[in-house]
Structures are given as C-alpha cells and as structure tokens.
Design an enzyme around this catalytic site. Structure first.
Site, PDB file in Angstrom:
ATOM      1  N   GLY A   9      22.340  19.520 -19.443  1.00  0.00           N
ATOM      2  CA  GLY A   9      23.162  20.042 -20.532  1.00  0.00           C
ATOM      3  C   GLY A   9      22.493  19.784 -21.869  1.00  0.00           C
ATOM      4  N   SER A  11      21.025  22.299 -23.865  1.00  0.00           N
ATOM      5  CA  SER A  11      20.794  23.521 -24.645  1.00  0.00           C
ATOM      6  C   SER A  11      21.509  23.535 -25.994  1.00  0.00           C
ATOM      7  CB  SER A  11      21.215  24.752 -23.823  1.00  0.00           C
ATOM      8  OG  SER A  11      22.476  24.533 -23.235  1.00  0.00           O
ATOM      9  N   ILE A  14      25.263  17.858 -28.516  1.00  0.00           N
ATOM     10  CA  ILE A  14      24.732  16.499 -28.374  1.00  0.00           C
ATOM     11  C   ILE A  14      23.460  16.506 -27.520  1.00  0.00           C
ATOM     12  CG2 ILE A  14      25.215  14.230 -27.352  1.00  0.00           C
ATOM     13  CD1 ILE A  14      28.243  14.795 -28.060  1.00  0.00           C
ATOM     14  N   GLY A  15      23.483  17.287 -26.434  1.00  0.00           N
ATOM     15  CA  GLY A  15      22.327  17.325 -25.539  1.00  0.00           C
ATOM     16  C   GLY A  15      21.085  17.847 -26.238  1.00  0.00           C
ATOM     17  N   TYR A 147      40.594  17.090 -18.622  1.00  0.00           N
ATOM     18  CA  TYR A 147      39.401  16.520 -19.268  1.00  0.00           C
ATOM     19  C   TYR A 147      39.474  14.992 -19.268  1.00  0.00           C
ATOM     20  CZ  TYR A 147      35.833  15.907 -22.949  1.00  0.00           C
ATOM     21  OH  TYR A 147      34.727  15.535 -23.673  1.00  0.00           O
TER      22      TYR A 147
HETATM   23  P1  NDP Z   1      28.705  21.647 -26.260  1.00  0.00           P
HETATM   24  O1  NDP Z   1      29.832  22.545 -25.871  1.00  0.00           O
HETATM   25  O2  NDP Z   1      28.108  21.769 -27.601  1.00  0.00           O
HETATM   26  O3  NDP Z   1      27.525  21.725 -25.166  1.00  0.00           O
HETATM   27  C1  NDP Z   1      27.844  21.618 -23.804  1.00  0.00           C
HETATM   28  C2  NDP Z   1      26.568  21.555 -23.000  1.00  0.00           C
HETATM   29  O4  NDP Z   1      26.933  21.444 -21.605  1.00  0.00           O
HETATM   30  C3  NDP Z   1      25.710  22.810 -23.143  1.00  0.00           C
HETATM   31  O5  NDP Z   1      24.348  22.459 -23.108  1.00  0.00           O
HETATM   32  C4  NDP Z   1      26.103  23.624 -21.893  1.00  0.00           C
HETATM   33  O6  NDP Z   1      25.081  24.479 -21.440  1.00  0.00           O
HETATM   34  C5  NDP Z   1      26.306  22.508 -20.890  1.00  0.00           C
HETATM   35  N1  NDP Z   1      27.172  22.961 -19.788  1.00  0.00           N
HETATM   36  C6  NDP Z   1      28.464  23.333 -19.851  1.00  0.00           C
HETATM   37  N2  NDP Z   1      28.906  23.718 -18.631  1.00  0.00           N
HETATM   38  C7  NDP Z   1      27.847  23.575 -17.788  1.00  0.00           C
HETATM   39  C8  NDP Z   1      27.657  23.792 -16.406  1.00  0.00           C
HETATM   40  N3  NDP Z   1      28.631  24.274 -15.611  1.00  0.00           N
HETATM   41  N4  NDP Z   1      26.448  23.524 -15.866  1.00  0.00           N
HETATM   42  C9  NDP Z   1      25.449  23.047 -16.637  1.00  0.00           C
HETATM   43  N5  NDP Z   1      25.553  22.821 -17.961  1.00  0.00           N
HETATM   44  C10 NDP Z   1      26.754  23.090 -18.523  1.00  0.00           C
HETATM   45  O7  NDP Z   1      29.287  20.180 -26.031  1.00  0.00           O
HETATM   46  P2  NDP Z   1      28.948  18.784 -26.735  1.00  0.00           P
HETATM   47  O8  NDP Z   1      27.541  18.708 -27.094  1.00  0.00           O
HETATM   48  O9  NDP Z   1      29.981  18.523 -27.740  1.00  0.00           O
HETATM   49  O10 NDP Z   1      29.279  17.795 -25.506  1.00  0.00           O
HETATM   50  C11 NDP Z   1      28.280  17.130 -24.760  1.00  0.00           C
HETATM   51  C12 NDP Z   1      28.959  16.080 -23.911  1.00  0.00           C
HETATM   52  O11 NDP Z   1      29.669  15.176 -24.772  1.00  0.00           O
HETATM   53  C13 NDP Z   1      30.005  16.653 -22.952  1.00  0.00           C
HETATM   54  O12 NDP Z   1      29.969  15.948 -21.734  1.00  0.00           O
HETATM   55  C14 NDP Z   1      31.317  16.382 -23.678  1.00  0.00           C
HETATM   56  O13 NDP Z   1      32.411  16.313 -22.804  1.00  0.00           O
HETATM   57  C15 NDP Z   1      31.013  15.063 -24.348  1.00  0.00           C
HETATM   58  N6  NDP Z   1      31.877  14.772 -25.481  1.00  0.00           N
HETATM   59  C16 NDP Z   1      31.849  15.566 -26.610  1.00  0.00           C
HETATM   60  C17 NDP Z   1      32.702  15.284 -27.673  1.00  0.00           C
HETATM   61  C18 NDP Z   1      32.727  16.103 -28.924  1.00  0.00           C
HETATM   62  O14 NDP Z   1      33.602  15.845 -29.770  1.00  0.00           O
HETATM   63  N7  NDP Z   1      31.845  17.062 -29.122  1.00  0.00           N
HETATM   64  C19 NDP Z   1      33.639  14.146 -27.599  1.00  0.00           C
HETATM   65  C20 NDP Z   1      33.562  13.393 -26.384  1.00  0.00           C
HETATM   66  C21 NDP Z   1      32.710  13.700 -25.365  1.00  0.00           C
HETATM   67  P3  NDP Z   1      25.035  26.081 -21.829  1.00  0.00           P
HETATM   68  O15 NDP Z   1      25.402  26.194 -23.261  1.00  0.00           O
HETATM   69  O16 NDP Z   1      23.610  26.435 -21.531  1.00  0.00           O
HETATM   70  O17 NDP Z   1      25.981  26.784 -20.906  1.00  0.00           O
END
Ligand code: NDP
Length: 239
Positions: A9, A11, A14-15, A147
């Site tokens: 994750g 792309s 945070i990732g 969630y």
């Molecule tokens: P984003 O929505 O910005 O990014 C989500 C990432 O997860 C993308 O790279 C997306 O890939 C990937 N992803 C989603 N579904 C799938 C799937 N089925 N298979 C593979 N990859 C997948 O989220 P954040 O950066 O905000 O969140 C990152 C992590 O931090 C998550 O686990 C989230 O739950 C956690 N988090 C975030 C918070 C926040 O406030 N932002 C708070 C607490 C936790 P693609 O775009 O290529 O589909």
C-alpha cells in the site's frame, strides 16, 4: 539505512511518504499499489522504488506480489503492512459485502502478507514487520465499527506475533495513527476535521510524513529492543 523494504500500500498517502523516506535513506524499496497505477508509476520515477500490483484481499495476489518483491530485492528485511480502507456508517447499515471488504483489506490482508514474508525471515533469523493500526482500533469509533474491529485485530495480531517470532530475531510493531491528512479522510467536512483538531492536544491533524518517520525508526536498528508495541502517532488525542 541500506535495508531491503517491502511497503504494502505504497501508492498514496502514508505509504507513499514511507516509500520516499526509505528510498531517500538508501534503502532498496518495492511497494505495492492496487488501483493507483499512475500514482505508482510517478512514485517509481521520483524515487526509483519498484511498484508491484497487489490486492491484499486475495491470498494469490499477495503471494505473487511477495514473490516478485523477493525477486527484485533478493530478500526482505522490512515488511510494512500499510494498505487500508475506511468505512463510515451505522452498524445496522453495513452490508455483509462491505463488512467483508473492510475486514479482508485491513485485517486478513495483513495476515496474508505476513504469512508469505515470514518463512524467509525465520530462516535468516532476522527481520522487522510493521503493521498499521489506528487510534480507532485502540479506542473504538462510533460509526466505524468494521474499521475499528479490523484495526483492533491488527493490534492483537501484532502483539501475538511479536511473542511468537521474537525468539527468531524478528521484531513486530504497530504504528497507530490518529487523524492524518490523506485521501482517506477526504470525505470529512472541514468542520469535522477542525473538531478533531480541536480535541487534539497538539491542536492539529497529522502529516503523513510524521507517520512515515516513526515507521523508519521502528525499521531501524535504533529500535532494536522494541517489539510488540503499539506506537501512537496522534498528537495526543489518545493517551
Ligand atoms: P490512503 O487512502 O491515502 O491510501 C491507502 C493505500 O492503501 C493506497 O496505497 C491503496 O492503494 C492501498 N490499498 C487500499 N486497498 C487496497 C487493497 N485492497 N489492496 C492493496 N492495497 C490497497 O490511506 P492512508 O495513507 O491514510 O492510510 C494508510 C494506512 O494508515 C491505512 O492502513 C489506514 O487505515 C491507516 N490509518 C490512516 C489514518 C488517517 O487518518 N489517514 C488514521 C489511522 C490509520 P491504491 O491507491 O493503489 O488502490
């Protein structure tokens, strides 16, 4: 830091910040994307990190992605399970398919990734796994039952796995973000975001880089005696 890192994750959000940070620090990085192919390609050009497609909901997709990553990297020192999806609504309105999608992405996907990466780490008697929870997995959030359940599961998985694989020289920790400015929170109104910032002791929401920096610390030898921990990155909202 010169480690071989697989970021699941990577792309967006945070990732993507983690990909930038680890690559800039001299690590070899493979990251996965699911839908955001264009963003993944742009990140590859920007950082030199290698993108691999993966849907964490599907065990076969994860197995293939981990095989490709291992081929590129040679071996994996650090696995970061960051992929996630959020869901908002009353528990009585959650469909079975949406419930399954959240649990499959946020919890089962973590298991699939770890299951594929761990055997080689155990053979090498070395490795570092970082899961990504959420403050809602610690406290529970109204209207985010699926969630919260998935992220609470990730926290339990992290603690149990740390006990299981510590004797093999593998550390497992969970980064638990608060409200971070990414696409995940795009559906919140400005007032909602302001209200959360007002409840936060540091009076603001977080930047994805602030989470990625904690991932980097937990992946580094500076945290060599830390395992099984849930590290909150939430501005003090959960203490
Ligand atoms: P984003 O929505 O910005 O990014 C989500 C990432 O997860 C993308 O790279 C997306 O890939 C990937 N992803 C989603 N579904 C799938 C799937 N089925 N298979 C593979 N990859 C997948 O989220 P954040 O950066 O905000 O969140 C990152 C992590 O931090 C998550 O686990 C989230 O739950 C956690 N988090 C975030 C918070 C926040 O406030 N932002 C708070 C607490 C936790 P693609 O775009 O290529 O589909």
């Amino acid at each position: 830091m010169n480690k071989k890192v697989l970021i699941i994750g990577g792309s967006r959000g945070i990732g993507a910040e983690a990909v930038r940070l680890f690559a800039a620090d001299g690590c070899s990085v493979v990251f996965t994307y699911h839908r955001s192919e264009l963003a993944a390609d742009a990140l590859r050009q920007e950082t030199g990190a290698v993108p691999v497609r993966c849907d964490v909901k599907h065990p076969d997709s994860v197995r293939i992605a981990v095989d490709k990553a291992s081929g590129v990297l040679g071996h994996i020192d650090v696995l970061i399970c960051n992929a996630g999806t959020a869901d908002y609504g009353l528990v009585t309105d959650i469909s079975e398919s949406r419930w399954e999608e959240v649990i499959d992405t946020d919890l089962n996907g973590v298991f699939y990734c770890i299951r594929n990466v761990l055997p080689a780490m155990i053979s090498r008697k070395s490795g570092c796994i970082i899961t990504v929870g959420s403050m809602w997995g610690e406290t529970g959030a109204s209207c985010e039952v699926a969630y919260s359940a998935a992220k609470a599961g990730v926290i339990g998985l992290t603690k149990a796995l740390a006990k299981e694989v510590g004797p093999s020289g593998i550390r497992v920790n969970c980064v638990s973000p608060g409200m971070i400015d990414t696409d995940m929170n795009a559906s919140f109104s400005e007032d909602d975001v302001r209200a959360i910032a007002d409840d936060t002791p540091l009076c603001r929401t977080g930047d994805p880089t602030e989470v990625a920096k904690v991932m980097k610390f937990l992946a580094s030898d500076d945290s060599s005696f830390i395992t099984g921990q849930v590290v909150g990155v939430n501005g003090g909202l959960v203490i």
